[in-house]
Design an enzyme around this catalytic site. Structure first.
Site, mmCIF file in Angstrom:
data_model
loop_
_atom_site.group_PDB
_atom_site.id
_atom_site.type_symbol
_atom_site.label_atom_id
_atom_site.label_comp_id
_atom_site.label_asym_id
_atom_site.label_seq_id
_atom_site.Cartn_x
_atom_site.Cartn_y
_atom_site.Cartn_z
ATOM 1 N N GLY A 27 0.812 -1.228 0.000
ATOM 2 C CA GLY A 27 0.000 0.000 0.000
ATOM 3 C C GLY A 27 0.837 1.266 0.000
ATOM 4 O O GLY A 27 0.527 2.228 0.702
ATOM 5 N N SER A 29 1.592 3.444 -2.517
ATOM 6 C CA SER A 29 1.436 4.525 -3.504
ATOM 7 C C SER A 29 0.136 5.276 -3.320
ATOM 8 O O SER A 29 -0.880 4.947 -3.946
ATOM 9 C CB SER A 29 1.518 3.947 -4.922
ATOM 10 O OG SER A 29 2.849 3.821 -5.313
ATOM 11 N N SER A 35 -3.075 0.134 -5.530
ATOM 12 C CA SER A 35 -2.072 -0.048 -4.471
ATOM 13 C C SER A 35 -2.692 0.238 -3.109
ATOM 14 O O SER A 35 -2.498 -0.522 -2.148
ATOM 15 C CB SER A 35 -0.880 0.887 -4.720
ATOM 16 O OG SER A 35 -0.184 1.182 -3.532
ATOM 17 N N ARG A 146 9.993 4.204 -4.508
ATOM 18 C CA ARG A 146 10.452 4.287 -5.886
ATOM 19 C C ARG A 146 11.714 5.139 -6.004
ATOM 20 O O ARG A 146 12.481 4.998 -6.968
ATOM 21 C CB ARG A 146 9.326 4.797 -6.777
ATOM 22 C CG ARG A 146 8.065 3.896 -6.645
ATOM 23 C CD ARG A 146 7.366 3.637 -7.922
ATOM 24 N NE ARG A 146 8.202 2.959 -8.888
ATOM 25 C CZ ARG A 146 7.804 2.640 -10.115
ATOM 26 N NH1 ARG A 146 6.596 2.938 -10.501
ATOM 27 N NH2 ARG A 146 8.617 2.024 -10.951
ATOM 28 N N GLU A 182 8.795 10.751 -13.757
ATOM 29 C CA GLU A 182 8.386 9.349 -13.681
ATOM 30 C C GLU A 182 8.576 8.648 -15.019
ATOM 31 O O GLU A 182 7.985 7.602 -15.300
ATOM 32 C CB GLU A 182 6.949 9.246 -13.161
ATOM 33 C CG GLU A 182 6.776 9.931 -11.811
ATOM 34 C CD GLU A 182 6.655 9.004 -10.591
ATOM 35 O OE1 GLU A 182 6.209 7.863 -10.745
ATOM 36 O OE2 GLU A 182 7.016 9.439 -9.476
ATOM 37 N N HIS A 259 -0.340 8.458 -13.571
ATOM 38 C CA HIS A 259 0.566 8.621 -14.712
ATOM 39 C C HIS A 259 -0.290 8.783 -15.970
ATOM 40 O O HIS A 259 -1.403 8.237 -16.035
ATOM 41 C CB HIS A 259 1.443 7.366 -14.934
ATOM 42 C CG HIS A 259 2.463 7.140 -13.874
ATOM 43 N ND1 HIS A 259 2.700 5.906 -13.323
ATOM 44 C CD2 HIS A 259 3.343 7.984 -13.276
ATOM 45 C CE1 HIS A 259 3.670 5.996 -12.428
ATOM 46 N NE2 HIS A 259 4.077 7.245 -12.380
ATOM 47 N N CYS A 383 2.608 -0.410 -18.059
ATOM 48 C CA CYS A 383 3.517 -0.059 -16.958
ATOM 49 C C CYS A 383 4.736 -0.970 -16.950
ATOM 50 O O CYS A 383 5.804 -0.589 -16.500
ATOM 51 C CB CYS A 383 2.837 -0.224 -15.606
ATOM 52 S SG CYS A 383 1.379 0.764 -15.364
HETATM 53 O O1 SUG Z 1 4.365 3.778 -8.878
HETATM 54 N N1 SUG Z 1 2.773 0.873 -7.757
HETATM 55 C C1 SUG Z 1 3.363 1.613 -8.847
HETATM 56 C C2 SUG Z 1 2.639 1.340 -10.131
HETATM 57 C C3 SUG Z 1 3.338 1.957 -11.309
HETATM 58 C C4 SUG Z 1 2.535 1.921 -12.546
HETATM 59 N N2 SUG Z 1 3.277 2.443 -13.628
HETATM 60 C C5 SUG Z 1 2.761 3.116 -14.665
HETATM 61 N N3 SUG Z 1 1.552 3.593 -14.657
HETATM 62 N N4 SUG Z 1 3.514 3.340 -15.672
HETATM 63 C C6 SUG Z 1 3.379 3.112 -8.537
HETATM 64 O O2 SUG Z 1 2.396 3.603 -7.998
HETATM 65 C C7 SUG Z 1 2.663 -0.007 -5.480
HETATM 66 C C8 SUG Z 1 3.585 -0.750 -4.531
HETATM 67 C C9 SUG Z 1 2.900 -1.150 -3.259
HETATM 68 O O3 SUG Z 1 1.929 -0.503 -2.853
HETATM 69 O O4 SUG Z 1 3.340 -2.141 -2.629
HETATM 70 C C10 SUG Z 1 3.400 0.728 -6.589
HETATM 71 O O5 SUG Z 1 4.512 1.190 -6.401
#
Ligand code: SUG
Length: 460
Positions: A27, A29, A35, A146, A182, A259, A383
C-alpha cells in the site's frame, strides 16, 4: 518518406521489467487506487513473474521485438543503511529495520522496479542531435519506495546499452520531490512509423516553479513536473519542433490517474485518449495535430477520443484500458494488448469491441492478458514495459540473453519456478531467508541474461 533498408530496420523494442522475488502489497502509492486498496494482501511473486513473462512471450510470438530488464535487489539494504541502520552483516541490518521501522522496510522491499515504464525516458538516435540513443533514468522522487530505484536503473541500462558510440546515459533530473520525473509513463512518441522522426509528447501534472496559487487543486499528488520533462528533452538534444508539453487534468489525477499511461496510449500515428485526460483536451489535441502535421506534411495524426459517456474516468482507472499496449503487427495493422480486467467491465468491453470492429482505425485485434498480480498494485501491461526504438546496429550491440525467444523464455520460466515463493505477506519481508534467496536468484539471473555484475551486493 520511402522506406530504405536502413530505415525499415528501425523497430520499437519492448523491454519488460521482470517481476522481482519480493513482489508484495504494502500500500505504498498514495493516489494509486489499486495499491491503496490492496495494502496488506498476500501476494504470489511466482505467479506475478510468470504472468509478466507470459506477456513477453505473447508479444514475441506476435512478431513484436521483446527483451527483458532484470529486477532490483530487494530488500534494499543500502537504503536501510542510509537511514542509519547498521549491524555486523546485512541480515542484522534487516532485523534492526524490521524491529524499529517496519514501514521503512516495506518501502525498501518493494519490487516496484518491475514497472519499467517509470525506469527512464528514452530518445531514439534518429531524433537526438548527436545521433545516439539517449536515456535518462527517472528520479521517482514522489514516492519513497520508488526513489530507491534510479541508481540500480542507471547501472542496468549502462550494462545493457553499453556502447558509448551508440548510447548516451544521463543523470536523473536533480531536485527535490517538486521536480518529480516518472519517465516514459508520461511520454509518448508519435510518428508515421518507428523509422520516422518522432513528435515527443510529454505529459506533466504541475509546474514546480509556478507560484503556489497557480498550482492545480489536487486530492492526490502530481508526480511529474514540466521542468523535469523539459530538462530531459533538452539533455537528449531533441529539436524544439519535436517536443510538446501538455498538462494532465486535475480531474484525471483526482480519479486515480497518477501517470499519463493510465489515461492515454500512443503508438506510431495513433493516440487513444480519454476526453478528460488533459486540461482543455480539445485544444491539447488540436496542438498535437498541428505539431504532427508540421513535422510530417501530408500525414495526419489518428487521435481517437474515448468519450466519458462510453467509458467513465472511474471505469478507465478500474479496467486500466488505457494502460493497454498498442503494438504494430504490420504497416497499418495494430493490436491492443489489454488487461483481462477490460473484458469484465461491460462499458469497457463494449468500447473495445467497437474499436476493433471500426475500419476507420488501424487497431484490428485485441488480446486480453491476465496480469492480476501486478494490476493489484496499479501496474498494467504498459507499466511493465519500456519502449526503446533501435536500429539494427543498436540492437546487435545488446547482450543476446536479454531477448525473449523460444530458447530464453523457458529458461527464465524455470528460473522463476526454482527461486520464487508462491506466497508473500508484508510480515515475510523481515525474513532473512527471503533476502538470501533473492540474491541467489539475481546472481543466477545476471549469468542467464549475460549482463555482467550489475548488483552491488556480495553473496554471503
Ligand atoms: O508507482 N505501484 C506503482 C505502479 C506503477 C505503474 N506504472 C505506470 N503507470 N507506468 C506506482 O504507484 C505499489 C507498490 C505497493 O503498494 O506495494 C506501486 O509502487
Amino acid at each position: 518518406m520511402s522506406s530504405s533498408p536502413s530505415l525499415s530496420a528501425v523497430t520499437e523494442v519492448n523491454f519488460d521489467g521482470l517481476v522481482g522475488p519480493t513482489h508484495n502489497y504494502a500500500g505504498l502509492s498514495y493516489g494509486n487506487l489499486a495499491s491503496m486498496s490492496h495494502r496488506g494482501a498476500v501476494s504470489n511473486p511466482r505467479r506475478a513473474a510468470l504472468q509478466g513473462l507470459a506477456k513477453m512471450k505473447t508479444l514475441a510470438d506476435l512478431g513484436v521485438p521483446q527483451a527483458v530488464l532484470p529486477p532490483h535487489d530487494r530488500p534494499a539494504i543500502a537504503a536501510l543503511r542510509a537511514f542509519g541502520f547498521s549491524g555486523k552483516n546485512d541480515a542484522a541490518v534487516l532485523a534492526a529495520a524490521a524491529k524499529h521501522a517496519p514501514a521503512l522496510l516495506g518501502a525498501a522491499s518493494s519490487a516496484s522496479a518491475m514497472w519499467v515504464a517509470n525506469a527512464a525516458t528514452v530518445t531514439p538516435s534518429s531524433d537526438a542531435a548527436d545521433g545516439r540513443v539517449h536515456f535518462t533514468p527517472a528520479n521517482l522522487t514522489s514516492k519513497l519506495h520508488r526513489s530507491f530505484e534510479p541508481a540500480q536503473t542507471a547501472r542496468t541500462l549502462r550494462a545493457i546499452f553499453a556502447d558509448s558510440d551508440l548510447f548516451a546515459h544521463h543523470e536523473p533530473v536533480p531536485g527535490s520531490h517538486l521536480f518529480g520525473d516518472e519517465g516514459a509513463a508520461n511520454h509518448t512518441r508519435l510518428a508515421p512509423s518507428a523509422a520516422h522522426r518522432g513528435l515527443h509528447v510529454y505529459v506533466y501534472g504541475h509546474q514546480a516553479l509556478a507560484h503556489p496559487a497557480g498550482q492545480p487543486r489536487l486530492r492526490f499528488p502530481s508526480r511529474q513536473a514540466i521542468e523535469a520533462s523539459e530538462a530531459v528533452a533538452r539533455a537528449h538534444g531533441l529539436p524544439a519542433a519535436q517536443a510538446v508539453f501538455i498538462p494532465q487534468s486535475a480531474a484525471a489525477i483526482n480519479a486515480g490517474v497518477f501517470h499519463n499511461d493510465v489515461i492515454a496510449v500512443g503508438n506510431d500515428d495513433v493516440l487513444l485518449y480519454h476526453e478528460n485526460a488533459y486540461t482543455r483536451t480539445p485544444q491539447v489535441i488540436a496542438s498535437l495535430r498541428s505539431a504532427y502535421a508540421a513535422l510530417h506534411p501530408g500525414h495526419t495524426l489518428k487521435a481517437l477520443r474515448v468519450p466519458a459517456r462510453r467509458v467513465s474516468l472511474a471505469d478507465a482507472v478500474r479496467s486500466y484500458l488505457f494502460n493497454s499496449q498498442l503494438v504494430t503487427l504490420a504497416p497499418g495493422r495494430m493490436a491492443l494488448i489489454a488487461p483481462a480486467d477490460c473484458a469484465e467491465i461491460p462499458s469497457v468491453r463494449a468500447y473495445v469491441d467497437d474499436l476493433i470492429a471500426d475500419p476507420a482505425n488501424p487497431i484490428s485485434e485485441v488480446r486480453f492478458l491476465d496480469l492480476r498480480e501486478s494490476m493489484r498494485n496499479g501496474g498494467g501491461p504498459a507499466c511493465l514495459r519500456l519502449r526503446v526504438t533501435l536500429n539494427a546496429a543498436e540492437r546487435a550491440s545488446l547482450p543476446a540473453g536479454v531477448w525473449i525467444n523460444d530458447s530464453t523464455y523457458p529458461r527464465l520460466v524455470a528460473w522463476v519456478k526454482k527461486h520464487y515463493r508462491d506466497k508473500l505477506s508484508p510480515a515475510d519481508l523481515a525474513d532473512p531467508a527471503l533476502l538470501a534467496e533473492s540474491r541467489r536468484a539475481l546472481a543466477e539471473l545476471t549469468r542467464l541474461l549475460g549482463v555482467g555484475d550489475i548488483y552491488p551486493f556480495q553473496l554471503a
